[in-house]
Design a protein around this motif. Structure first.
Motif, PDB file in Angstrom:
ATOM      1  N   ALA A  98       0.830  -1.204   0.000  1.00 33.32           N
ATOM      2  CA  ALA A  98       0.000   0.000   0.000  1.00 33.32           C
ATOM      3  C   ALA A  98       0.867   1.258   0.000  1.00 33.32           C
ATOM      4  N   LEU A  99       1.911   1.263   0.823  1.00 29.85           N
ATOM      5  CA  LEU A  99       2.831   2.404   0.821  1.00 29.85           C
ATOM      6  C   LEU A  99       3.586   2.486  -0.503  1.00 29.85           C
ATOM      7  N   GLY A 100       3.917   1.308  -1.051  1.00 28.07           N
ATOM      8  CA  GLY A 100       4.638   1.285  -2.314  1.00 28.07           C
ATOM      9  C   GLY A 100       3.830   1.789  -3.488  1.00 28.07           C
ATOM     10  N   ALA A 101       2.517   1.866  -3.328  1.00 26.12           N
ATOM     11  CA  ALA A 101       1.668   2.390  -4.401  1.00 26.12           C
ATOM     12  C   ALA A 101       1.672   3.908  -4.436  1.00 26.12           C
ATOM     13  N   LEU A 102       2.171   4.549  -3.385  1.00 29.10           N
ATOM     14  CA  LEU A 102       2.061   5.997  -3.271  1.00 29.10           C
ATOM     15  C   LEU A 102       3.217   6.744  -3.900  1.00 29.10           C
ATOM     16  N   GLY A 103       4.341   6.068  -4.119  1.00 24.58           N
ATOM     17  CA  GLY A 103       5.512   6.747  -4.643  1.00 24.58           C
ATOM     18  C   GLY A 103       5.382   7.083  -6.119  1.00 24.58           C
ATOM     19  N   THR A 134      -0.456  -2.443  -7.846  1.00 24.56           N
ATOM     20  CA  THR A 134       0.199  -2.535  -6.536  1.00 24.56           C
ATOM     21  C   THR A 134      -0.837  -2.573  -5.424  1.00 24.56           C
ATOM     22  N   LEU A 135      -1.885  -1.765  -5.535  1.00 23.93           N
ATOM     23  CA  LEU A 135      -2.961  -1.794  -4.543  1.00 23.93           C
ATOM     24  C   LEU A 135      -3.713  -3.127  -4.584  1.00 23.93           C
ATOM     25  N   ALA A 136      -3.829  -3.716  -5.776  1.00 19.08           N
ATOM     26  CA  ALA A 136      -4.464  -5.038  -5.879  1.00 19.08           C
ATOM     27  C   ALA A 136      -3.654  -6.082  -5.120  1.00 19.08           C
ATOM     28  N   TRP A 137      -2.336  -5.986  -5.195  1.00 14.56           N
ATOM     29  CA  TRP A 137      -1.489  -6.899  -4.419  1.00 14.56           C
ATOM     30  C   TRP A 137      -1.684  -6.660  -2.916  1.00 14.56           C
ATOM     31  N   ALA A 138      -1.815  -5.393  -2.525  1.00 13.27           N
ATOM     32  CA  ALA A 138      -2.053  -5.093  -1.105  1.00 13.27           C
ATOM     33  C   ALA A 138      -3.359  -5.729  -0.634  1.00 13.27           C
ATOM     34  N   LEU A 139      -4.422  -5.597  -1.430  1.00  9.77           N
ATOM     35  CA  LEU A 139      -5.707  -6.207  -1.071  1.00  9.77           C
ATOM     36  C   LEU A 139      -5.602  -7.725  -1.036  1.00  9.77           C
ATOM     37  N   TYR A 140      -4.826  -8.292  -1.939  1.00 13.58           N
ATOM     38  CA  TYR A 140      -4.619  -9.743  -1.929  1.00 13.58           C
ATOM     39  C   TYR A 140      -4.013 -10.195  -0.606  1.00 13.58           C
ATOM     40  N   LEU A 176       0.837 -14.479  -9.447  1.00 17.66           N
ATOM     41  CA  LEU A 176       2.027 -14.380 -10.294  1.00 17.66           C
ATOM     42  C   LEU A 176       1.669 -14.567 -11.759  1.00 17.66           C
ATOM     43  N   LEU A 177       0.754 -15.483 -12.030  1.00 17.80           N
ATOM     44  CA  LEU A 177       0.328 -15.708 -13.413  1.00 17.80           C
ATOM     45  C   LEU A 177      -0.299 -14.444 -13.993  1.00 17.80           C
ATOM     46  N   VAL A 178      -1.140 -13.787 -13.189  1.00 14.46           N
ATOM     47  CA  VAL A 178      -1.741 -12.531 -13.631  1.00 14.46           C
ATOM     48  C   VAL A 178      -0.663 -11.467 -13.837  1.00 14.46           C
ATOM     49  N   SER A 179       0.281 -11.395 -12.908  1.00  9.63           N
ATOM     50  CA  SER A 179       1.336 -10.382 -13.002  1.00  9.63           C
ATOM     51  C   SER A 179       2.235 -10.607 -14.205  1.00  9.63           C
ATOM     52  N   LEU A 180       2.547 -11.884 -14.497  1.00  8.43           N
ATOM     53  CA  LEU A 180       3.400 -12.182 -15.642  1.00  8.43           C
ATOM     54  C   LEU A 180       2.713 -11.860 -16.972  1.00  8.43           C
TER      55      LEU A 180
END
Length: 203
Positions: A98-103, A134-140, A176-180
């Protein structure tokens, strides 16, 4: 398949201390788990120094967490962190994403550019997409923390650890499959009118 294996290997380099700690804790107990986690951190750290690789904040966080959880379980009369550390770690990881999405450069974009340096990171629509990703990963990770907490509370320890492991690896493989396939996800989003270039939005 090679890309998936490469990504899984990257995850092991990042979270190997925690993975080994959990595995050895179940089979051999707290002291052995701490020894293995410390050995991993030392060997992985030495490898990173010799190959002049960086120490990402997530690496320091994950392997530091393995040592902290181990120290708490070692101090406690009856080890208990094994039931809660998965949920705690996933919530902390969710916070990091979540913090990483803000930069200016979202965290997932940083990871993606390590694999594909030609990603056009100067395009605003690309930045918006990776910020949302990135926020989707945070929610995951938030969802996974809730699932882990329920699993570890609803089942006996050995059964709970087996179920948690299956859920963890299955869900991370899907993400990971979605990200790739991020390029295809980006194209699909644009077909639905999302993350369009500014000139197309104004047209």
């Amino acid at each position: 398949m090679n890309r998936v294996l490469k990504s899984l290997l990257g995850l092991f380099h990042m979270f190997g201390g925690l993975a080994l700690y959990w595995t050895v804790l179940l089979a051999f107990g707290v002291r052995a788990a701490i020894v293995v986690a410390v050995l991993f951190v030392v060997m992985e750290g030495g490898w990173r120094l010799m190959t002049r690789r960086s120490f990402p904040p997530l690496w320091l966080f994950a392997n530091g967490a393995a040592l902290v959880f181990g120290a708490i379980d070692l101090w406690a009369r009856t080890p208990f962190m094994v039931r809660y550390e998965g949920a705690i770690l996933n919530l902390m990881t969710a916070g990091a994403f979540a913090l990483g999405a803000l930069g200016p450069e979202p965290l997932v974009l940083k990871f993606a550019r390590q694999r594909k340096p030609d990603i056009p990171a100067d395009r605003p629509e690309v930045i918006r997409f990776f910020r949302a990703f990135t926020l989707a990963w945070a929610l995951y990770f938030v969802a996974r923390a809730g699932a882990f907490l329920w699993i570890m509370s609803a089942f006996p320890l050995v059964q709970a650890l087996a179920i948690r492991t299956a859920v963890a690896w299955t869900s991370i493989a899907v993400m990971l499959l979605v990200s790739l396939n991020g390029r295809r996800v980006f194209s699909a989003c644009q077909r639905f009118g999302l993350f369009k270039p500014a000139r197309e939005q104004d047209a």
